[in-house]
Design a protein around this motif. Structure first.
Motif, PDB file in Angstrom:
ATOM      1  N   TYR A  14       0.943  -1.570  -0.082  1.00 47.61           N
ATOM      2  CA  TYR A  14       0.314  -0.076  -0.106  1.00 47.61           C
ATOM      3  C   TYR A  14       1.180   1.297   0.088  1.00 47.61           C
ATOM      4  CZ  TYR A  14      -3.621  -3.552   1.265  1.00 47.61           C
ATOM      5  OH  TYR A  14      -4.000  -4.600   1.432  1.00 47.61           O
ATOM      6  N   ASP A  15       1.358   2.042  -1.475  1.00 42.91           N
ATOM      7  CA  ASP A  15       2.020   3.161  -1.853  1.00 42.91           C
ATOM      8  C   ASP A  15       1.853   3.971  -0.061  1.00 42.91           C
ATOM      9  OD1 ASP A  15       3.133   1.795  -3.557  1.00 42.91           O
ATOM     10  OD2 ASP A  15       1.512   2.764  -4.888  1.00 42.91           O
ATOM     11  N   THR A  16       0.239   4.297   0.266  1.00 38.63           N
ATOM     12  CA  THR A  16       0.370   5.453   0.659  1.00 38.63           C
ATOM     13  C   THR A  16       1.134   5.500   2.700  1.00 38.63           C
ATOM     14  OG1 THR A  16      -1.823   5.458   1.212  1.00 38.63           O
ATOM     15  CG2 THR A  16      -0.416   6.791  -0.512  1.00 38.63           C
ATOM     16  N   MET A  17       0.894   3.930   2.796  1.00 38.91           N
ATOM     17  CA  MET A  17       2.030   3.788   3.852  1.00 38.91           C
ATOM     18  C   MET A  17       2.918   3.679   4.026  1.00 38.91           C
ATOM     19  SD  MET A  17      -1.491   0.800   4.673  1.00 38.91           S
ATOM     20  CE  MET A  17      -2.387   0.615   4.162  1.00 38.91           C
TER      21      MET A  17
END
Lengths: 290, 361
Positions: free
Chosen positions: B93-96
Motif C-alpha cells: 500500500y503505497d501511501t502507508m
C-alpha cells in the motif's frame, strides 16, 4: 562520456521560440498594448498607464462577477469530482457493457458547447421544454428566465451533465491501471471497501485526478458559451460570470482598454489558482516521502 | 488451523467448458494436512495459481467443494476464510509506511494496538526491515516491497494456511535463501499449513516436507522429495524433478524382462502386462557405461564439478548419464547398463506397479 560545451546549440531552440512567439506571445502583446492605452476613436491612442488596471481591481461589478465565478467553479468541482469518481468506480471493468458505458459517457463531451447551451435552453423552457413543462405540471415554480436560483440550478446541472464524464473517464483510466493482484491482496488482508478505496484506488487515481481537477477548474473558470446561450448572463446579472462580463465590455461596449486590463488580470488569476492546485496536489504526494 | 480438503474439484475459466482441455484444473481430490509444509511444483500454466486462488477464495471453482476441517467454505468469501497469501509480484500500500503495511491485516481484524505493535516488530525483525519501519512503502526497491508482502502474509498468527505464489521471483539469490530459511523456521515455530508454489525444483525440495507436482491441471504426484526422485508416478515427474531428468525408453515388458528395440534389459521385479504406450524410465544417476548392454552414442561430456553429465543418444532418443568425476568418459559409441532395481515401468505415462507391490499412501 565527455560532453562538449557549445553555446551555438541555443540556435536549435529558435524554431520553437518563433512558433511560440507567433502563437502566444505576439497576440498576448496586443492585449498588453491595449491595456495601457486609451482611445477616443479614429484609431488614435493615448498612453493611459495603469489606469485600467486600477479600474479593474476596484470595480465592484467585476468583484461581483468574480464572486459568482468562484462560487460557480467551487460548486461544480464539488459535484463533478466526487460524482466522477463514484461513476468510475461503478462502471463495468470489461466486456460489452464497459464499451457501451464508455461510448455513452463520451457523448456529452462530443457535443459543441453552444449546442449544449441550446439543448438546455430549450429543455428548460416552461412553454415548450420537456423539463420546464414537466416541472410546471408537477406544480414546481420553475423559470430560469426570471428566477436567479432556477437559473443557477439550470446552469450547474447543465455543466455537471456536460463535464462529469470527463472526470469519470479519467478516473476510469486510472482505475484500469491497477493490477488485479492489489484487489486480491486487499481481500486477503480483509480490507473493507472503504480501505480499498482509500489505500489502493485513491492513491492510484491521484495523478489523473490532478489533471481532472486542473482541467475542470480552468474550463469552468473560463466558461462562456453555455450560460450565455441559456441565460445570457441573467436574470439581471445573476449568471454573469467573468467571461460574459468581459465579452460585454470588449465587444458590447467596445471598451478595449479596460477589457484588455481585465483579460490580463483574469489570465493571471487562472494561472495563480492553477499553480496553487498543482503545488498543493503534488506536495500531498511528496509528503509521503521520508 | 485446519485440514484443507479439495473434493471433486475442477475449474474452468470458460463459462461453458466442454472438453477436458477447457479446464485449467482437471477433476481432483486432494487433502492438505493441517500443519504441512507443501511445495506445489509444476511448469508455468499448469494450474498452480488457479489452485491457490481457489483455496483462498479469490476464485470460485466450477465444480466440487473446498472444506476447511469439516466446514464447507466453497461459497465463503476470502475474508471469512482467514487465509494469508503472498503473490508473485510485490503488492504494497503505497501511501502507508512499512509499519502500517505490516499492521494492516491485524488492524482490519480489530486487534488491539499493543499486540499489533509487538507483532509488527517481531515480523520486521524476521524480514530484516526494522530500520525502515517508518519509511513510506512507495519509494522502496522491488525486493524490499516483496519482503513487506511476505511480512503481511506472516503477520497474522491465527490463519488457516499461508499460501505463497512464487514469492521469491523478484528477490535476489542470497536473500532468497535466507527468506526461505526464515519461512521454514516460521513453519516449525507456528505450525501453519503452508503451500508454496514454485516452478523451481530446488526451491520446492528445500522448503517442503511434501511436494505436490502438477501437470496440465492435474496433481500427478504427492510425496517426499525422495519419493519423487526414486519412484516418479508419472513420466512428467521423472522429467521435471532431477537434473537432468529421467531417461525414458520405449520398451516391451514381459514379466521381469524389458526389451528395448529387441535388446534385453533385466528388471528387479515382475510386472503385469501393461496396455498402451509402454516405457521404462531410469534416472541418469543409475545408468553406467559397460562392455555390453544398450548400444548408444555419447555426443557430449559436460564437466559440472563433482560429477560429469554425459549426453548422448540411444535408438534415436536422447539419453543422459551422471558419472562420478574419476570415471573416464569420452564421446563415441558406448554400451549402457541400467541398474535393474532403479528402473520404473510406465504405461501411457503412469507408473505400473510390480506384481505384488502396493502403492505408497
Amino acid at each position: 562520456m565527455e560532453k562538449s560545451w557549445n553555446n551555438r546549440a541555443w540556435f536549435l531552440v529558435l524554431p520553437v521560440l518563433a512558433l511560440v512567439a507567433f502563437s502566444a506571445v505576439v497576440p498576448l502583446m496586443t492585449v498588453v498594448n491595449y491595456s495601457v492605452q486609451d482611445t477616443f476613436g479614429n484609431n488614435e491612442f493615448f498612453w493611459a498607464g495603469l489606469e485600467w488596471f486600477e479600474e479593474t481591481v476596484t470595480s465592484e461589478r467585476i468583484h461581483a462577477a468574480l464572486g459568482r465565478q468562484v462560487l460557480f467553479t467551487a460548486i461544480i468541482l464539488a459535484i463533478e469530482v466526487p460524482l466522477g469518481i463514484f461513476v468510475a468506480l461503478h462502471m463495468p471493468k470489461k466486456g460489452f457493457w464497459a464499451s457501451l458505458c464508455l461510448i455513452l459517457m463520451a457523448m456529452p463531451l462530443l457535443i459543441p458547447f453552444n449546442v449544449v447551451g441550446t439543448i438546455w435552453q430549450i429543455f428548460g423552457r416552461v412553454d415548450i421544454g420537456l423539463l420546464g413543462r414537466t416541472l410546471t405540471a408537477l406544480g414546481i415554480d420553475y423559470n430560469y428566465t426570471n428566477d436567479w436560483l432556477d437559473a443557477w440550478v439550470t446552469v450547474i446541472v447543465m455543466d455537471v451533465w456536460h463535464w462529469t464524464s470527463l472526470v469519470a473517464l479519467l478516473c476510469y483510466a486510472g482505475l484500469q491501471s491497477i493490477p488485479e493482484a492489489y484487489y486480491q491482496a486487499a481481500k486477503i488482508d480483509q480490507a473493507s471497501r472503504w480501505a480499498v478505496f482509500r489505500y489502493i484506488e485513491l492513491p492510484k487515481m491521484r495523478g489523473v485526478l490532478l489533471i481532472a481537477v486542473l482541467l475542470r477548474f480552468m474550463d469552468s473558470f473560463m466558461i462562456y458559451t453555455e450560460p450565455f446561450v441559456v441565460t445570457g448572463g441573467g436574470p439581471g446579472n445573476s449568471t454573469t460570470f467573468l467571461s460574459i462580463d468581459l465579452v460585454k465590455m470588449a465587444i458590447g461596449q467596445f471598451d478595449l482598454g479596460p477589457a484588455a486590463a481585465f483579460s490580463i488580470i483574469y489570465f493571471l488569476v487562472i494561472l495563480l489558482i492553477s499553480w496553487v492546485f498543482y503545488t498543493v496536489m503534488t506536495n500531498l504526494d511528496r509528503e509521503d516521502r521520508p | 488451523m485446519s485440514r484443507i480438503t479439495l473434493s471433486n474439484l475442477a475449474h474452468s475459466y470458460l463459462p461453458k467448458p466442454k472438453t477436458p482441455a477447457d479446464y485449467a484444473l482437471k477433476e481432483m481430490d486432494h487433502v492438505w494436512q493441517d500443519g504441512g509444509a507443501y511445495a506445489l511444483l509444476g511448469a508455468s500454466g499448469c494450474g498452480k495459481t488457479t489452485l491457490l486462488n481457489i483455496i483462498s477464495g479469490l476464485l470460485r471453482p466450477s465444480q466440487g467443494r473446498v472444506l476447511f476441517g469439516e466446514t464447507d467454505v466453497t461459497d465463503a468469501p476470502t475474508a471469512a476464510r482467514n487465509i494469508a497469501q503472498v503473490f508473485q509480484f510485490p503488492v504494497v500500500y503505497d501511501t502507508m509506511t512499512v509499519r502500517e503495511n505490516l499492521a494492516f491485516p491485524l488492524r482490519n481484524r480489530g486487534r488491539d494496538a499493543a499486540y499489533i505493535a509487538a507483532r509488527v516488530d517481531q515480523i520486521a525483525a524476521m524480514i530484516g526491515m526494522e530500520a525502515m519501519l517508518d519509511r513510506k512503502a512507495r519509494g522502496l526497491t522491488a525486493d524490499a516491497k516483496q519482503k513487506i508482502s511476505l511480512g503481511r502474509g506472516m503477520v497474522r498468527e491465527d490463519v488457516n494456511a499461508i499460501l505463497f505464489d512464487e514469492p521469491l521471483t523478484v528477490i535476489d539469490p542470497h536473500m532468497k535463501w535466507e527468506l526461505r530459511t526464515q519461512l521454514k523456521q516460521l513453519h516449525r515455530e507456528f505450525g501453519h499449513t503452508m503451500i508454496y508454489v514454485t516452478h523451481d525444483q530446488t526451491e520446492a525440495l528445500t522448503f517442503a516436507d511434501k511436494v505436490v507436482v502438477m501437470h496440465e491441471g492435474r496433481v500427478v504426484q504427492t510425496g517426499t522429495p525422495e519419493e519423487l526422485f526414486e519412484t516418479p508416478e508419472h513420466t512428467f515427474v521423472g522429467y521435471f524433478i532431477g537434473s537432468p531428468g529421467m531417461n525414458l525408453f520405449e520398451a516391451e515388458v514381459e514379466g521381469n524382462m524389458a526389451r528395448v528395440m529387441g535388446h534385453p534389459v533385466p528388471l528387479s521385479a515382475s510386472y503385469p502386462a501393461a496396455r498402451g504406450r509402454v516405457q521404462i524410465g531410469i534416472r541418469p544417476e543409475f545408468v553406467q557405461l559397460a562392455d555390453e548392454g544398450l548400444p548408444a552414442i555419447i555426443t557430449r561430456v559436460e564437466d559440472v564439478g563433482r560429477h560429469r553429465i554425459l549426453r548422448g543418444e540411444a535408438f534415436g532418443q536422447p539419453v543422459n548419464l551422471l558419472l562420478p568425476e574419476e570415471i573416464p568418459a569420452a564421446p563415441g559409441p558406448a554400451f549402457l547398463r541400467l541398474a535393474p532395481e532403479k528402473i520404473n515401468v510406465y504405461a501411457d505415462d503412469w507408473r505400473v506397479l510390480p506384481v505384488g507391490a502396493r502403492r505408497a499412501a
